[in-house]
Design an enzyme around this catalytic site. Structure first.
Site, PDB file in Angstrom:
ATOM      1  N   ARG A  13       1.385 -46.863  15.251  1.00 23.50           N
ATOM      2  CA  ARG A  13       0.151 -47.233  14.529  1.00 23.50           C
ATOM      3  C   ARG A  13      -0.357 -46.050  13.697  1.00 23.50           C
ATOM      4  O   ARG A  13      -0.305 -46.061  12.480  1.00 23.50           O
ATOM      5  CB  ARG A  13      -0.923 -47.713  15.535  1.00 23.50           C
ATOM      6  CG  ARG A  13      -2.080 -48.483  14.898  1.00 23.50           C
ATOM      7  CD  ARG A  13      -3.161 -47.615  14.308  1.00 23.50           C
ATOM      8  NE  ARG A  13      -3.752 -46.691  15.243  1.00 23.50           N
ATOM      9  CZ  ARG A  13      -4.549 -45.690  14.897  1.00 23.50           C
ATOM     10  NH1 ARG A  13      -4.824 -45.476  13.616  1.00 23.50           N
ATOM     11  NH2 ARG A  13      -5.040 -44.869  15.800  1.00 23.50           N
ATOM     12  N   ASP A  14      -0.811 -45.004  14.342  1.00 21.75           N
ATOM     13  CA  ASP A  14      -1.421 -43.879  13.608  1.00 21.75           C
ATOM     14  C   ASP A  14      -0.388 -43.221  12.701  1.00 21.75           C
ATOM     15  O   ASP A  14      -0.713 -42.741  11.609  1.00 21.75           O
ATOM     16  CB  ASP A  14      -1.963 -42.852  14.621  1.00 21.75           C
ATOM     17  CG  ASP A  14      -3.139 -42.057  14.091  1.00 21.75           C
ATOM     18  OD1 ASP A  14      -3.420 -42.141  12.888  1.00 21.75           O
ATOM     19  OD2 ASP A  14      -3.779 -41.343  14.884  1.00 21.75           O
ATOM     20  N   HIS A 205      -7.271 -37.314  21.724  1.00 22.22           N
ATOM     21  CA  HIS A 205      -6.385 -37.674  20.615  1.00 22.22           C
ATOM     22  C   HIS A 205      -6.545 -36.565  19.566  1.00 22.22           C
ATOM     23  O   HIS A 205      -7.568 -36.485  18.899  1.00 22.22           O
ATOM     24  CB  HIS A 205      -6.879 -39.033  20.098  1.00 22.22           C
ATOM     25  CG  HIS A 205      -6.253 -39.562  18.853  1.00 22.22           C
ATOM     26  ND1 HIS A 205      -5.590 -40.786  18.830  1.00 22.22           N
ATOM     27  CD2 HIS A 205      -6.221 -39.121  17.579  1.00 22.22           C
ATOM     28  CE1 HIS A 205      -5.183 -41.044  17.593  1.00 22.22           C
ATOM     29  NE2 HIS A 205      -5.555 -40.050  16.816  1.00 22.22           N
ATOM     30  N   HIS A 207      -5.168 -34.347  16.271  1.00 23.92           N
ATOM     31  CA  HIS A 207      -4.273 -34.161  15.126  1.00 23.92           C
ATOM     32  C   HIS A 207      -3.954 -32.670  15.021  1.00 23.92           C
ATOM     33  O   HIS A 207      -4.737 -31.821  15.437  1.00 23.92           O
ATOM     34  CB  HIS A 207      -4.905 -34.724  13.852  1.00 23.92           C
ATOM     35  CG  HIS A 207      -4.813 -36.225  13.811  1.00 23.92           C
ATOM     36  ND1 HIS A 207      -3.914 -36.890  13.022  1.00 23.92           N
ATOM     37  CD2 HIS A 207      -5.470 -37.175  14.517  1.00 23.92           C
ATOM     38  CE1 HIS A 207      -4.031 -38.196  13.233  1.00 23.92           C
ATOM     39  NE2 HIS A 207      -4.969 -38.397  14.145  1.00 23.92           N
ATOM     40  N   CYS A 238      -4.764 -40.273   8.819  1.00 24.42           N
ATOM     41  CA  CYS A 238      -5.605 -41.431   8.524  1.00 24.42           C
ATOM     42  C   CYS A 238      -5.813 -41.520   7.021  1.00 24.42           C
ATOM     43  O   CYS A 238      -6.258 -40.553   6.397  1.00 24.42           O
ATOM     44  CB  CYS A 238      -6.942 -41.302   9.253  1.00 24.42           C
ATOM     45  SG  CYS A 238      -8.080 -42.598   8.770  1.00 24.42           S
ATOM     46  N   ASN A 247      -0.562 -36.582  14.246  1.00 25.06           N
ATOM     47  CA  ASN A 247      -0.979 -36.248  15.612  1.00 25.06           C
ATOM     48  C   ASN A 247      -0.074 -35.163  16.157  1.00 25.06           C
ATOM     49  O   ASN A 247       1.055 -34.984  15.701  1.00 25.06           O
ATOM     50  CB  ASN A 247      -0.798 -37.467  16.537  1.00 25.06           C
ATOM     51  CG  ASN A 247      -1.743 -38.578  16.208  1.00 25.06           C
ATOM     52  OD1 ASN A 247      -1.465 -39.372  15.327  1.00 25.06           O
ATOM     53  ND2 ASN A 247      -2.857 -38.618  16.893  1.00 25.06           N
TER      54      ASN A 247
HETATM   55  N1  COA Z   1      -7.888 -58.292  10.050  1.00 24.35           N
HETATM   56  C1  COA Z   1      -7.453 -58.939   8.949  1.00 24.35           C
HETATM   57  N2  COA Z   1      -8.266 -59.296   7.913  1.00 24.35           N
HETATM   58  C2  COA Z   1      -9.573 -58.977   8.042  1.00 24.35           C
HETATM   59  C3  COA Z   1     -10.084 -58.318   9.160  1.00 24.35           C
HETATM   60  C4  COA Z   1      -9.190 -57.963  10.178  1.00 24.35           C
HETATM   61  N3  COA Z   1      -9.584 -57.312  11.261  1.00 24.35           N
HETATM   62  N4  COA Z   1     -11.407 -58.145   8.977  1.00 24.35           N
HETATM   63  C5  COA Z   1     -11.732 -58.685   7.781  1.00 24.35           C
HETATM   64  N5  COA Z   1     -10.619 -59.185   7.211  1.00 24.35           N
HETATM   65  C6  COA Z   1     -10.498 -59.860   5.914  1.00 24.35           C
HETATM   66  C7  COA Z   1     -11.624 -60.850   5.656  1.00 24.35           C
HETATM   67  O1  COA Z   1     -11.302 -62.097   6.181  1.00 24.35           O
HETATM   68  C8  COA Z   1     -11.661 -60.851   4.138  1.00 24.35           C
HETATM   69  O2  COA Z   1     -10.573 -61.617   3.667  1.00 24.35           O
HETATM   70  P1  COA Z   1     -10.694 -62.485   2.298  1.00 24.35           P
HETATM   71  O3  COA Z   1     -11.076 -61.541   1.212  1.00 24.35           O
HETATM   72  O4  COA Z   1      -9.320 -63.073   2.145  1.00 24.35           O
HETATM   73  O5  COA Z   1     -11.758 -63.479   2.597  1.00 24.35           O
HETATM   74  C9  COA Z   1     -11.364 -59.403   3.783  1.00 24.35           C
HETATM   75  O6  COA Z   1     -10.646 -58.852   4.894  1.00 24.35           O
HETATM   76  C10 COA Z   1     -12.634 -58.598   3.529  1.00 24.35           C
HETATM   77  O7  COA Z   1     -13.506 -58.790   4.618  1.00 24.35           O
HETATM   78  P2  COA Z   1     -14.884 -58.000   4.759  1.00 24.35           P
HETATM   79  O8  COA Z   1     -15.535 -58.453   6.011  1.00 24.35           O
HETATM   80  O9  COA Z   1     -15.655 -58.103   3.477  1.00 24.35           O
HETATM   81  O10 COA Z   1     -14.411 -56.566   5.041  1.00 24.35           O
HETATM   82  P3  COA Z   1     -14.208 -55.295   4.125  1.00 24.35           P
HETATM   83  O11 COA Z   1     -13.520 -55.574   2.834  1.00 24.35           O
HETATM   84  O12 COA Z   1     -15.490 -54.537   4.105  1.00 24.35           O
HETATM   85  O13 COA Z   1     -13.152 -54.522   5.058  1.00 24.35           O
HETATM   86  C11 COA Z   1     -12.277 -53.946   7.230  1.00 24.35           C
HETATM   87  C12 COA Z   1     -13.507 -54.185   6.389  1.00 24.35           C
HETATM   88  C13 COA Z   1     -12.718 -53.404   8.557  1.00 24.35           C
HETATM   89  C14 COA Z   1     -11.537 -55.253   7.406  1.00 24.35           C
HETATM   90  C15 COA Z   1     -11.353 -52.957   6.469  1.00 24.35           C
HETATM   91  O14 COA Z   1     -12.109 -51.849   6.020  1.00 24.35           O
HETATM   92  C16 COA Z   1     -10.258 -52.462   7.350  1.00 24.35           C
HETATM   93  O15 COA Z   1      -9.350 -53.201   7.703  1.00 24.35           O
HETATM   94  N6  COA Z   1     -10.271 -51.189   7.723  1.00 24.35           N
HETATM   95  C17 COA Z   1      -9.292 -50.647   8.627  1.00 24.35           C
HETATM   96  C18 COA Z   1      -9.287 -49.192   8.538  1.00 24.35           C
HETATM   97  C19 COA Z   1      -8.202 -48.592   9.389  1.00 24.35           C
HETATM   98  O16 COA Z   1      -7.307 -49.221   9.896  1.00 24.35           O
HETATM   99  N7  COA Z   1      -8.290 -47.274   9.527  1.00 24.35           N
HETATM  100  C20 COA Z   1      -7.355 -46.526  10.273  1.00 24.35           C
HETATM  101  C21 COA Z   1      -7.487 -46.660  11.732  1.00 24.35           C
HETATM  102  S1  COA Z   1      -8.889 -45.899  12.440  1.00 24.35           S
HETATM  103 ZN    ZN Z   2      -5.534 -40.372  14.750  1.00 20.80          ZN
END
Ligand code: COA
Ligand code: ZN
Length: 300
Positions: A13-14, A205, A207, A238, A247
């Site tokens: 994942r990371d 955790h 890095h 990240c 990491n």
């Molecule tokens: N899994 C899949 N799709 C997701 C989701 C999830 N957990 N959460 C929201 N979505 C989808 C929504 O359904 C929407 O889809 P659509 O445009 O087709 O309708 C779209 O994503 C946007 O949703 P919204 O609630 O407006 O969220 P956002 O655009 O502000 O994004 C996150 C928020 C959290 C989904 C996004 O920032 C994200 O996935 N971040 C992950 C960051 C990450 O993994 N960082 C590293 C690890 S710490």
């Molecule tokens: Zn990390």
């Protein structure tokens, strides 16, 4: 008898989330299988996040199905919000990783929430997960330092630990997301937390951005922590935290802990095969600092 230390390899994942090009689901599965072959029984396999935000983590559901049931291994998946939790639960994931933030800037950069919103979301997921018999590991991102706001005030991290512990999370992991921590800061924070929490409740955790990963692990072990996230070949970083590197490498940590007399249950020779396999898959060089020496031991 040697004391056990649990290593969770978060490379799938990371590590992989930061790659410029996504691996296929079967390549991700092969990487995970190579880690299991080395004796790793705790693995973060991917995340249920927006595929637009993190394209490399798309299809974690297909990956989980491809891996199939393995009662010897705990598979974890990261969920950034309730929607991610529901997706993970719907396919039978039994362990989720929730993320909370010790700074508003990091919460905003990662998931477009405030610290408070992310905390409330994690608490809501924790309550639901208890009903669903799914375990929760809450990771405090930027627990020691933030790329946007500098040093983290330990009181902020301690308060998050208190709130999540009250909510009932199963484990709390302090994440040094950008590799900003130093060993004294690590011991001081952990000593403060273990005044009111069982050390078994805590994990770390780190890095390895500034080559302090192992020193920080040592400080945490001395302070009583027995649970660490590491990444095979030191993969990772990240995409939303500028300046973060991978990491601390699983092979470096296992080598140090085993030599110190702890038991990780991991076979270093097989681990080095997994490390070489990962480097080939990702077309990158292992950033494990002991890899050259370890490979020479096992007849590279
Ligand atoms: N899994 C899949 N799709 C997701 C989701 C999830 N957990 N959460 C929201 N979505 C989808 C929504 O359904 C929407 O889809 P659509 O445009 O087709 O309708 C779209 O994503 C946007 O949703 P919204 O609630 O407006 O969220 P956002 O655009 O502000 O994004 C996150 C928020 C959290 C989904 C996004 O920032 C994200 O996935 N971040 C992950 C960051 C990450 O993994 N960082 C590293 C690890 S710490
Ligand atoms: Zn990390």
């Amino acid at each position: 008898m040697a004391e056990n230390i649990i290593i969770t390899d978060v490379g799938p994942r990371d590590g992989l989330q930061n790659l410029p090009k996504a691996l296929s689901v079967s390549e991700r599965a092969d990487l995970i299988k190579s880690l299991i072959k080395a004796g790793i029984t705790s693995l973060e396999i991917g995340s249920f996040v927006s595929p637009r935000a993190v394209p490399t983590m798309a299809d974690t559901d297909l990956l989980f199905n491809l891996l199939g049931v393995n009662t010897q291994v705990n598979y974890f998946a990261l969920v950034p919000n309730f929607k991610g939790y529901q997706l993970a639960r719907s396919i039978g994931i039994k362990n989720v990783v929730l993320v909370v933030y010790a700074s508003d800037s990091m919460a905003n950069s990662n998931v477009g929430m405030t610290m408070e919103e992310a905390k409330q979301s994690a608490i809501k997921i924790t309550k639901q997960a208890m009903c669903d018999q799914i375990t929760t590991t809450a990771t405090i991102s930027v627990a020691f330092g933030c790329p946007f706001e500098g040093n983290t005030n330990p009181a902020v991290t301690v308060d998050l630990v208190d709130k999540l512990s009250e909510a009932g999370v199963d484990r709390l992991v302090l994440a040094d997301t950008i590799g900003a921590a130093n060993p004294r800061q690590v011991s001081s924070l952990i000593n403060c937390l273990t005044e009111r929490n069982d050390p078994q409740f805590l994990g770390c955790h780190f890095h390895d951005t500034r080559a302090m990963g192992l020193a920080n692990i040592y400080a945490a072990v001395e302070a009583g922590v027995r649970y660490f996230d590491t990444s095979i070949a030191g993969l990772g970083g990240c995409p939303f935290a500028p300046g973060s590197s991978g990491n601390v490498a699983t092979e470096d940590v296992v080598m140090m802990l085993e030599q110190m007399g702890y038991c990780t249950g991991i076979n270093l020779k097989e681990l080095m095969s997994a490390s070489k396999f990962v480097a080939k898959l990702t077309q990158s060089k292992s950033s494990g600092r002991a890899s050259a020496w370890l490979n020479s031991q096992f007849g590279d």
